[in-house]
Scaffold this motif. Structure first.
Motif, PDB file in Angstrom:
ATOM      1  N   ASP A   1      -9.662  66.325   1.857  1.00 31.80           N
ATOM      2  CA  ASP A   1      -8.876  67.440   1.349  1.00 31.80           C
ATOM      3  C   ASP A   1      -7.877  67.908   2.399  1.00 31.80           C
ATOM      4  O   ASP A   1      -8.159  67.857   3.588  1.00 31.80           O
ATOM      5  CB  ASP A   1      -9.819  68.594   0.985  1.00 31.80           C
ATOM      6  CG  ASP A   1      -9.137  69.686   0.196  1.00 31.80           C
ATOM      7  OD1 ASP A   1      -8.210  69.373  -0.573  1.00 31.80           O
ATOM      8  OD2 ASP A   1      -9.543  70.842   0.343  1.00 31.80           O
ATOM      9  N   ILE A   2      -6.711  68.345   1.939  1.00 37.14           N
ATOM     10  CA  ILE A   2      -5.708  68.975   2.793  1.00 37.14           C
ATOM     11  C   ILE A   2      -5.279  70.246   2.074  1.00 37.14           C
ATOM     12  O   ILE A   2      -4.840  70.188   0.925  1.00 37.14           O
ATOM     13  CB  ILE A   2      -4.477  68.074   3.012  1.00 37.14           C
ATOM     14  CG1 ILE A   2      -4.879  66.753   3.649  1.00 37.14           C
ATOM     15  CG2 ILE A   2      -3.445  68.780   3.874  1.00 37.14           C
ATOM     16  CD1 ILE A   2      -3.733  65.765   3.774  1.00 37.14           C
ATOM     17  N   ARG A   3      -5.437  71.396   2.742  1.00 36.13           N
ATOM     18  CA  ARG A   3      -5.086  72.685   2.137  1.00 36.13           C
ATOM     19  C   ARG A   3      -4.088  73.432   3.000  1.00 36.13           C
ATOM     20  O   ARG A   3      -4.225  73.482   4.215  1.00 36.13           O
ATOM     21  CB  ARG A   3      -6.326  73.554   1.973  1.00 36.13           C
ATOM     22  CG  ARG A   3      -7.287  73.005   0.973  1.00 36.13           C
ATOM     23  CD  ARG A   3      -8.433  73.932   0.783  1.00 36.13           C
ATOM     24  NE  ARG A   3      -9.397  73.279  -0.078  1.00 36.13           N
ATOM     25  CZ  ARG A   3     -10.216  73.915  -0.872  1.00 36.13           C
ATOM     26  NH1 ARG A   3     -10.224  75.231  -0.876  1.00 36.13           N
ATOM     27  NH2 ARG A   3     -11.046  73.261  -1.634  1.00 36.13           N
ATOM     28  N   LEU A   4      -3.124  74.036   2.339  1.00 29.76           N
ATOM     29  CA  LEU A   4      -2.145  74.877   2.997  1.00 29.76           C
ATOM     30  C   LEU A   4      -2.826  76.175   3.416  1.00 29.76           C
ATOM     31  O   LEU A   4      -3.519  76.803   2.622  1.00 29.76           O
ATOM     32  CB  LEU A   4      -0.997  75.166   2.029  1.00 29.76           C
ATOM     33  CG  LEU A   4       0.255  75.790   2.578  1.00 29.76           C
ATOM     34  CD1 LEU A   4       0.884  74.906   3.643  1.00 29.76           C
ATOM     35  CD2 LEU A   4       1.242  76.039   1.462  1.00 29.76           C
ATOM     36  N   THR A   5      -2.645  76.591   4.683  1.00 29.90           N
ATOM     37  CA  THR A   5      -3.344  77.776   5.197  1.00 29.90           C
ATOM     38  C   THR A   5      -2.424  78.930   5.552  1.00 29.90           C
ATOM     39  O   THR A   5      -2.883  79.933   6.087  1.00 29.90           O
ATOM     40  CB  THR A   5      -4.179  77.414   6.442  1.00 29.90           C
ATOM     41  OG1 THR A   5      -3.312  76.910   7.450  1.00 29.90           O
ATOM     42  CG2 THR A   5      -5.254  76.408   6.112  1.00 29.90           C
TER      43      THR A   5
ATOM     44  N   VAL B   1      -1.919  73.579   7.965  1.00 33.99           N
ATOM     45  CA  VAL B   1      -2.874  72.996   7.006  1.00 33.99           C
ATOM     46  C   VAL B   1      -4.270  72.927   7.617  1.00 33.99           C
ATOM     47  O   VAL B   1      -4.440  72.952   8.833  1.00 33.99           O
ATOM     48  CB  VAL B   1      -2.457  71.587   6.544  1.00 33.99           C
ATOM     49  CG1 VAL B   1      -1.158  71.616   5.782  1.00 33.99           C
ATOM     50  CG2 VAL B   1      -2.376  70.627   7.702  1.00 33.99           C
ATOM     51  N   GLU B   2      -5.241  72.825   6.745  1.00 39.02           N
ATOM     52  CA  GLU B   2      -6.640  72.589   7.131  1.00 39.02           C
ATOM     53  C   GLU B   2      -7.018  71.248   6.515  1.00 39.02           C
ATOM     54  O   GLU B   2      -6.872  71.039   5.317  1.00 39.02           O
ATOM     55  CB  GLU B   2      -7.517  73.692   6.567  1.00 39.02           C
ATOM     56  CG  GLU B   2      -8.988  73.537   6.899  1.00 39.02           C
ATOM     57  CD  GLU B   2      -9.791  74.670   6.298  1.00 39.02           C
ATOM     58  OE1 GLU B   2     -10.755  74.375   5.590  1.00 39.02           O
ATOM     59  OE2 GLU B   2      -9.431  75.838   6.531  1.00 39.02           O
ATOM     60  N   VAL B   3      -7.501  70.337   7.347  1.00 39.37           N
ATOM     61  CA  VAL B   3      -7.845  68.997   6.905  1.00 39.37           C
ATOM     62  C   VAL B   3      -9.352  68.831   6.923  1.00 39.37           C
ATOM     63  O   VAL B   3     -10.012  69.158   7.913  1.00 39.37           O
ATOM     64  CB  VAL B   3      -7.187  67.930   7.810  1.00 39.37           C
ATOM     65  CG1 VAL B   3      -7.589  66.536   7.400  1.00 39.37           C
ATOM     66  CG2 VAL B   3      -5.676  68.078   7.791  1.00 39.37           C
ATOM     67  N   THR B   4      -9.905  68.315   5.836  1.00 41.29           N
ATOM     68  CA  THR B   4     -11.328  68.004   5.748  1.00 41.29           C
ATOM     69  C   THR B   4     -11.484  66.493   5.658  1.00 41.29           C
ATOM     70  O   THR B   4     -10.888  65.864   4.792  1.00 41.29           O
ATOM     71  CB  THR B   4     -11.963  68.665   4.503  1.00 41.29           C
ATOM     72  OG1 THR B   4     -11.684  70.055   4.533  1.00 41.29           O
ATOM     73  CG2 THR B   4     -13.470  68.431   4.479  1.00 41.29           C
TER      74      THR B   4
END
Length: 56
Positions: free
Chosen positions: A28-32, A51-54
């Motif tokens: 997952d990649i989410r804009l933070t 971004v936050e990368v999982t």
């Protein structure tokens, strides 16, 4: 000439290799945060992309 420090093909090749190994591991990649743009008459780019990368 042609070195990675000067933007040569050898640097691009290594970058592609790392990308091919990393992309399958991304879950997952989410804009933070906000995405500030470059203020220019001829460039419409992004200054930061928080971004936050999982990983899987």
């Amino acid at each position: 000439m042609g070195s990675a420090a000067h933007g040569g093909a050898s640097g691009l090749s290594g970058s592609r290799h790392r990308s091919k190994k990393l992309i399958p591991r991304l879950a997952d990649i989410r804009l933070t945060g906000d995405v500030p743009r470059v203020r220019s008459n001829f460039v419409n780019g992004i200054k930061k992309l928080p971004v936050e990368v999982t990983l899987t």
